[in-house]
Design a protein around this motif. Sequence first.
Motif, mmCIF file in Angstrom:
data_model
loop_
_atom_site.group_PDB
_atom_site.id
_atom_site.type_symbol
_atom_site.label_atom_id
_atom_site.label_comp_id
_atom_site.label_asym_id
_atom_site.label_seq_id
_atom_site.Cartn_x
_atom_site.Cartn_y
_atom_site.Cartn_z
ATOM 1 N N VAL A 138 11.031 -33.610 -21.755
ATOM 2 C CA VAL A 138 9.844 -34.218 -21.163
ATOM 3 C C VAL A 138 9.370 -33.409 -19.964
ATOM 4 O O VAL A 138 8.166 -33.172 -19.791
ATOM 5 C CB VAL A 138 10.130 -35.678 -20.762
ATOM 6 N N SER B 97 5.788 -31.504 -19.806
ATOM 7 C CA SER B 97 4.833 -31.886 -18.759
ATOM 8 C C SER B 97 4.404 -30.676 -17.938
ATOM 9 O O SER B 97 3.212 -30.496 -17.661
ATOM 10 C CB SER B 97 5.451 -32.930 -17.836
ATOM 11 N N VAL C 225 0.619 -29.012 -17.627
ATOM 12 C CA VAL C 225 -0.038 -28.778 -16.334
ATOM 13 C C VAL C 225 -0.402 -27.303 -16.189
ATOM 14 O O VAL C 225 -1.494 -26.957 -15.721
ATOM 15 C CB VAL C 225 0.857 -29.251 -15.178
#
Length: 70
Positions: free
Chosen positions: A47, A51, A55
């Motif tokens: 995760v 993430s 970004v």
Amino acid sequence: MATQRRQATRAAAAGGGGGGRPAGAGNNILQFYTDDSPGLQVGPTTVLVASLSFVGIVVLLHILGKFRGA
């Protein structure tokens, strides 16, 4: 009457309110992360990497948009 209210308040504060989960039922996030749970099981490292990658891609697209739009 006032002592009954105090006793009821103490019982509710101690977890003896009768509703909800019993006291000591494991109020932590690990109860949702079990081997028996259905669906996709993803670890915290996956995760985090996903993430940060998302970004990073968004930041790169913003930078490319600034150069192409000028």
